[in-house]
Scaffold this active site. Structure first.
Site, PDB file in Angstrom:
ATOM      1  N   HIS A   1      35.327 101.975  16.554  1.00  0.00           N
ATOM      2  CA  HIS A   1      35.964 102.348  17.933  1.00  0.00           C
ATOM      3  C   HIS A   1      35.708 103.764  17.383  1.00  0.00           C
ATOM      4  O   HIS A   1      34.586 104.011  18.311  1.00  0.00           O
ATOM      5  CB  HIS A   1      37.027 102.746  17.715  1.00  0.00           C
ATOM      6  CG  HIS A   1      38.106 103.519  18.906  1.00  0.00           C
ATOM      7  ND1 HIS A   1      38.508 102.631  19.735  1.00  0.00           N
ATOM      8  CD2 HIS A   1      38.020 104.234  18.831  1.00  0.00           C
ATOM      9  CE1 HIS A   1      39.245 103.360  20.923  1.00  0.00           C
ATOM     10  NE2 HIS A   1      37.897 104.755  20.467  1.00  0.00           N
ATOM     11  N   GLU A   2      35.510 104.590  16.530  1.00  0.00           N
ATOM     12  CA  GLU A   2      35.052 106.091  16.479  1.00  0.00           C
ATOM     13  C   GLU A   2      33.351 105.695  16.179  1.00  0.00           C
ATOM     14  O   GLU A   2      32.976 107.239  17.147  1.00  0.00           O
ATOM     15  CB  GLU A   2      35.788 107.211  15.525  1.00  0.00           C
ATOM     16  CG  GLU A   2      36.980 106.512  15.615  1.00  0.00           C
ATOM     17  CD  GLU A   2      37.598 107.220  17.125  1.00  0.00           C
ATOM     18  OE1 GLU A   2      37.286 108.346  17.552  1.00  0.00           O
ATOM     19  OE2 GLU A   2      38.867 106.455  17.040  1.00  0.00           O
TER      20      GLU A   2
ATOM     21  N   HIS B   1      31.923 105.610  19.693  1.00  0.00           N
ATOM     22  CA  HIS B   1      32.072 106.780  21.115  1.00  0.00           C
ATOM     23  C   HIS B   1      30.513 108.018  20.480  1.00  0.00           C
ATOM     24  O   HIS B   1      30.402 108.483  21.147  1.00  0.00           O
ATOM     25  CB  HIS B   1      33.920 107.887  20.317  1.00  0.00           C
ATOM     26  CG  HIS B   1      34.174 107.260  20.815  1.00  0.00           C
ATOM     27  ND1 HIS B   1      34.757 107.101  22.271  1.00  0.00           N
ATOM     28  CD2 HIS B   1      35.740 107.208  20.596  1.00  0.00           C
ATOM     29  CE1 HIS B   1      35.639 106.767  22.116  1.00  0.00           C
ATOM     30  NE2 HIS B   1      36.193 106.392  21.126  1.00  0.00           N
TER      31      HIS B   1
END
Length: 169
Positions: free
Chosen positions: A75-76, A79
């Site tokens: 998820h990170e 980004h």
């Protein structure tokens, strides 16, 4: 740094490298730490100058290791990759981010469902305020601002909020 943090660090770097190969250009350099506190499992910061920073919550990593490595780390990283390859004006969880999550074979969900009772660090005292239509519980931060002269208004009836009695919740 413990063994689990090393595993998250290795996984982060592997995903960055994998994305770099896929997109045909090197992934950006990223600073990684495990100092995030509170309710968030992970967070990315993009400073005006310098490299992006991925911050992980070590408590949530330790309590949810498998799921954290499977969902939060990609998820990170997604980004960072989405912003690096699609620019800074994209939506945080928009189609670009979702496509990177798909490339990582990760579930593109926005929020985690981890138990945060042991990782939440701040508990604010609440103060009871009222307007003409209902009651509101404001944190000690807003209460202090009201004592310093700032005014808050109800979104429904547009009347100013007035202190009734303090209550801890």
């Amino acid at each position: 740094m413990d063994e689990l943090q090393r595993t998250a660090l290795v996984r982060t770097k592997a995903l960055l490298k994998q994305a770099g190969h896929h997109f045909g250009r090197p992934a950006p350099s990223v600073a990684i730490n495990f100092e995030l506190k509170g309710q968030a499992a992970g967070m990315v910061r993009f400073p005006a100058s310098g490299k992006a920073q991925i911050r992980y919550n070590a408590i949530l990593l330790n309590e949810n290791a498998d799921d954290f490595l499977k969902r939060t780390v990609p998820h990170e990283v997604a980004h960072v990759i989405a912003r690096a390859y699609h620019g800074g004006k994209i939506r945080p969880h928009g189609t670009e981010w979702q496509s990177v999550m798909g490339f990582f074979n990760a579930d593109p969900t926005r929020c985690h469902s981890y138990d945060i009772s042991r990782s939440s660090t701040r508990k604010f005292r609440r103060f009871r305020y009222a307007c003409h239509c209902c009651e509101h519980l404001l944190t000690s931060i807003r209460h202090g601002r009201i004592l310093a002269g700032q005014r808050y208004y109800c979104r429904k009836c547009k009347n100013p909020l007035e202190l009734v009695v303090s209550a801890d919740k």
